[in-house]
Design a protein around this motif. Structure first.
Motif, PDB file in Angstrom:
ATOM      1  N   CYS A 133       0.830  -1.211   0.000  1.00  0.00           N
ATOM      2  CA  CYS A 133       0.000   0.000   0.000  1.00  0.00           C
ATOM      3  C   CYS A 133       0.857   1.251   0.000  1.00  0.00           C
ATOM      4  O   CYS A 133       0.574   2.202  -0.728  1.00  0.00           O
ATOM      5  CB  CYS A 133      -0.928   0.013   1.210  1.00  0.00           C
ATOM      6  SG  CYS A 133      -2.283  -1.153   1.092  1.00  0.00           S
ATOM      7  N   ASN A 134       1.906   1.252   0.824  1.00  0.00           N
ATOM      8  CA  ASN A 134       2.781   2.429   0.886  1.00  0.00           C
ATOM      9  C   ASN A 134       3.471   2.678  -0.444  1.00  0.00           C
ATOM     10  O   ASN A 134       3.544   3.816  -0.910  1.00  0.00           O
ATOM     11  CB  ASN A 134       3.820   2.274   1.998  1.00  0.00           C
ATOM     12  CG  ASN A 134       3.222   2.446   3.376  1.00  0.00           C
ATOM     13  OD1 ASN A 134       2.208   3.098   3.542  1.00  0.00           O
ATOM     14  ND2 ASN A 134       3.845   1.845   4.367  1.00  0.00           N
ATOM     15  N   ILE A 135       3.970   1.643  -1.078  1.00  0.00           N
ATOM     16  CA  ILE A 135       4.669   1.798  -2.354  1.00  0.00           C
ATOM     17  C   ILE A 135       3.700   2.202  -3.458  1.00  0.00           C
ATOM     18  O   ILE A 135       4.011   3.062  -4.289  1.00  0.00           O
ATOM     19  CB  ILE A 135       5.415   0.503  -2.730  1.00  0.00           C
ATOM     20  CG1 ILE A 135       6.556   0.256  -1.733  1.00  0.00           C
ATOM     21  CG2 ILE A 135       5.960   0.582  -4.159  1.00  0.00           C
ATOM     22  CD1 ILE A 135       7.208  -1.113  -1.868  1.00  0.00           C
TER      23      ILE A 135
ATOM     24  N   MET B  32      -1.820   3.607  -2.004  1.00  0.00           N
ATOM     25  CA  MET B  32      -3.245   3.326  -1.858  1.00  0.00           C
ATOM     26  C   MET B  32      -3.560   2.923  -0.427  1.00  0.00           C
ATOM     27  O   MET B  32      -2.655   2.613   0.341  1.00  0.00           O
ATOM     28  CB  MET B  32      -3.692   2.226  -2.829  1.00  0.00           C
ATOM     29  CG  MET B  32      -3.073   0.863  -2.580  1.00  0.00           C
ATOM     30  SD  MET B  32      -3.742  -0.485  -3.596  1.00  0.00           S
ATOM     31  CE  MET B  32      -3.347   0.029  -5.221  1.00  0.00           C
ATOM     32  N   SER B  33      -4.818   2.935  -0.088  1.00  0.00           N
ATOM     33  CA  SER B  33      -5.246   2.542   1.251  1.00  0.00           C
ATOM     34  C   SER B  33      -5.341   1.019   1.337  1.00  0.00           C
ATOM     35  O   SER B  33      -5.400   0.327   0.315  1.00  0.00           O
ATOM     36  CB  SER B  33      -6.616   3.152   1.570  1.00  0.00           C
ATOM     37  OG  SER B  33      -7.619   2.533   0.780  1.00  0.00           O
ATOM     38  N   MET B  34      -5.362   0.529   2.566  1.00  0.00           N
ATOM     39  CA  MET B  34      -5.532  -0.914   2.782  1.00  0.00           C
ATOM     40  C   MET B  34      -6.882  -1.372   2.227  1.00  0.00           C
ATOM     41  O   MET B  34      -6.959  -2.444   1.643  1.00  0.00           O
ATOM     42  CB  MET B  34      -5.447  -1.241   4.279  1.00  0.00           C
ATOM     43  CG  MET B  34      -4.075  -1.042   4.870  1.00  0.00           C
ATOM     44  SD  MET B  34      -2.961  -2.381   4.470  1.00  0.00           S
ATOM     45  CE  MET B  34      -3.421  -3.547   5.711  1.00  0.00           C
ATOM     46  N   ASN B  35      -7.909  -0.551   2.407  1.00  0.00           N
ATOM     47  CA  ASN B  35      -9.235  -0.917   1.882  1.00  0.00           C
ATOM     48  C   ASN B  35      -9.206  -1.050   0.365  1.00  0.00           C
ATOM     49  O   ASN B  35      -9.831  -1.958  -0.196  1.00  0.00           O
ATOM     50  CB  ASN B  35     -10.300   0.095   2.304  1.00  0.00           C
ATOM     51  CG  ASN B  35     -10.700  -0.063   3.747  1.00  0.00           C
ATOM     52  OD1 ASN B  35     -10.522  -1.119   4.344  1.00  0.00           O
ATOM     53  ND2 ASN B  35     -11.236   0.998   4.326  1.00  0.00           N
ATOM     54  N   GLU B  36      -8.502  -0.136  -0.304  1.00  0.00           N
ATOM     55  CA  GLU B  36      -8.413  -0.202  -1.766  1.00  0.00           C
ATOM     56  C   GLU B  36      -7.687  -1.470  -2.205  1.00  0.00           C
ATOM     57  O   GLU B  36      -8.129  -2.162  -3.118  1.00  0.00           O
ATOM     58  CB  GLU B  36      -7.702   1.031  -2.313  1.00  0.00           C
ATOM     59  CG  GLU B  36      -7.687   1.097  -3.821  1.00  0.00           C
ATOM     60  CD  GLU B  36      -6.993   2.331  -4.374  1.00  0.00           C
ATOM     61  OE1 GLU B  36      -6.952   2.448  -5.619  1.00  0.00           O
ATOM     62  OE2 GLU B  36      -6.494   3.171  -3.606  1.00  0.00           O
ATOM     63  N   LEU B  37      -6.585  -1.806  -1.538  1.00  0.00           N
ATOM     64  CA  LEU B  37      -5.847  -3.016  -1.891  1.00  0.00           C
ATOM     65  C   LEU B  37      -6.694  -4.257  -1.661  1.00  0.00           C
ATOM     66  O   LEU B  37      -6.745  -5.150  -2.507  1.00  0.00           O
ATOM     67  CB  LEU B  37      -4.537  -3.117  -1.104  1.00  0.00           C
ATOM     68  CG  LEU B  37      -3.700  -4.359  -1.399  1.00  0.00           C
ATOM     69  CD1 LEU B  37      -3.236  -4.382  -2.856  1.00  0.00           C
ATOM     70  CD2 LEU B  37      -2.508  -4.441  -0.460  1.00  0.00           C
ATOM     71  N   LYS B  38      -7.368  -4.315  -0.507  1.00  0.00           N
ATOM     72  CA  LYS B  38      -8.226  -5.477  -0.219  1.00  0.00           C
ATOM     73  C   LYS B  38      -9.312  -5.623  -1.277  1.00  0.00           C
ATOM     74  O   LYS B  38      -9.604  -6.726  -1.721  1.00  0.00           O
ATOM     75  CB  LYS B  38      -8.833  -5.362   1.177  1.00  0.00           C
ATOM     76  CG  LYS B  38      -7.830  -5.611   2.277  1.00  0.00           C
ATOM     77  CD  LYS B  38      -8.468  -5.440   3.645  1.00  0.00           C
ATOM     78  CE  LYS B  38      -7.427  -5.519   4.731  1.00  0.00           C
ATOM     79  NZ  LYS B  38      -7.278  -6.831   5.289  1.00  0.00           N
ATOM     80  N   HIS B  39      -9.907  -4.491  -1.690  1.00  0.00           N
ATOM     81  CA  HIS B  39     -10.933  -4.533  -2.736  1.00  0.00           C
ATOM     82  C   HIS B  39     -10.338  -5.074  -4.040  1.00  0.00           C
ATOM     83  O   HIS B  39     -10.933  -5.939  -4.691  1.00  0.00           O
ATOM     84  CB  HIS B  39     -11.549  -3.153  -2.962  1.00  0.00           C
ATOM     85  CG  HIS B  39     -12.424  -3.103  -4.175  1.00  0.00           C
ATOM     86  ND1 HIS B  39     -13.682  -3.657  -4.201  1.00  0.00           N
ATOM     87  CD2 HIS B  39     -12.200  -2.597  -5.413  1.00  0.00           C
ATOM     88  CE1 HIS B  39     -14.200  -3.487  -5.407  1.00  0.00           C
ATOM     89  NE2 HIS B  39     -13.327  -2.842  -6.159  1.00  0.00           N
ATOM     90  N   ILE B  40      -9.189  -4.552  -4.436  1.00  0.00           N
ATOM     91  CA  ILE B  40      -8.541  -4.986  -5.676  1.00  0.00           C
ATOM     92  C   ILE B  40      -8.200  -6.473  -5.610  1.00  0.00           C
ATOM     93  O   ILE B  40      -8.360  -7.199  -6.600  1.00  0.00           O
ATOM     94  CB  ILE B  40      -7.278  -4.144  -5.960  1.00  0.00           C
ATOM     95  CG1 ILE B  40      -7.670  -2.727  -6.367  1.00  0.00           C
ATOM     96  CG2 ILE B  40      -6.404  -4.790  -7.038  1.00  0.00           C
ATOM     97  CD1 ILE B  40      -6.514  -1.748  -6.415  1.00  0.00           C
ATOM     98  N   GLU B  41      -7.728  -6.940  -4.449  1.00  0.00           N
ATOM     99  CA  GLU B  41      -7.368  -8.356  -4.318  1.00  0.00           C
ATOM    100  C   GLU B  41      -8.593  -9.265  -4.367  1.00  0.00           C
ATOM    101  O   GLU B  41      -8.478 -10.419  -4.743  1.00  0.00           O
ATOM    102  CB  GLU B  41      -6.560  -8.581  -3.043  1.00  0.00           C
ATOM    103  CG  GLU B  41      -5.159  -8.009  -3.150  1.00  0.00           C
ATOM    104  CD  GLU B  41      -4.263  -8.297  -1.965  1.00  0.00           C
ATOM    105  OE1 GLU B  41      -4.760  -8.782  -0.927  1.00  0.00           O
ATOM    106  OE2 GLU B  41      -3.049  -8.025  -2.079  1.00  0.00           O
ATOM    107  N   GLU B  42      -9.769  -8.757  -4.016  1.00  0.00           N
ATOM    108  CA  GLU B  42     -11.002  -9.546  -4.087  1.00  0.00           C
ATOM    109  C   GLU B  42     -11.689  -9.425  -5.440  1.00  0.00           C
ATOM    110  O   GLU B  42     -12.353 -10.362  -5.884  1.00  0.00           O
ATOM    111  CB  GLU B  42     -11.971  -9.109  -2.987  1.00  0.00           C
ATOM    112  CG  GLU B  42     -11.511  -9.492  -1.604  1.00  0.00           C
ATOM    113  CD  GLU B  42     -12.425  -8.959  -0.512  1.00  0.00           C
ATOM    114  OE1 GLU B  42     -13.494  -8.381  -0.833  1.00  0.00           O
ATOM    115  OE2 GLU B  42     -12.065  -9.104   0.660  1.00  0.00           O
TER     116      GLU B  42
END
Length: 79
Positions: A32-34, A37-47
């Motif tokens: 997320c830092n690199i 993006m936010s953790m929520n955005e990453l979790k959404h993208i991963e799902e």
């Protein structure tokens, strides 16, 4: 996997975004830092990566060192 009597066996592997991240050794927080993006955005993208922009997909494939052609883009069934 595709097999042809006249050719070698070809194996095609696909990674989900999460699999690519894990294989590259990045934690959610570091990714997320690199990626900015936010953790929520990453979790959404991963799902569900079906609505991922080309620019973001390229950024993630570069970070995770996985060919963009080998990434599965779509919804992951968690059930």
């Amino acid at each position: 996997m595709v097999a042809d009597k006249n050719k070698n066996v070809t194996c095609t592997s696909f990674y989900t975004i999460k699999m690519a991240r894990l294989a590259s050794g990045y934690s959610e927080l570091i990714a997320c830092n690199i990626l900015g993006m936010s953790m929520n955005e990453l979790k959404h993208i991963e799902e569900d990566s079906s609505d991922l922009t080309i620019a973001r997909a390229q950024q993630m494939s570069s970070l995770y060192e996985v060919s963009i052609d080998s990434i599965y883009f779509g919804k992951i069934n968690i059930n």
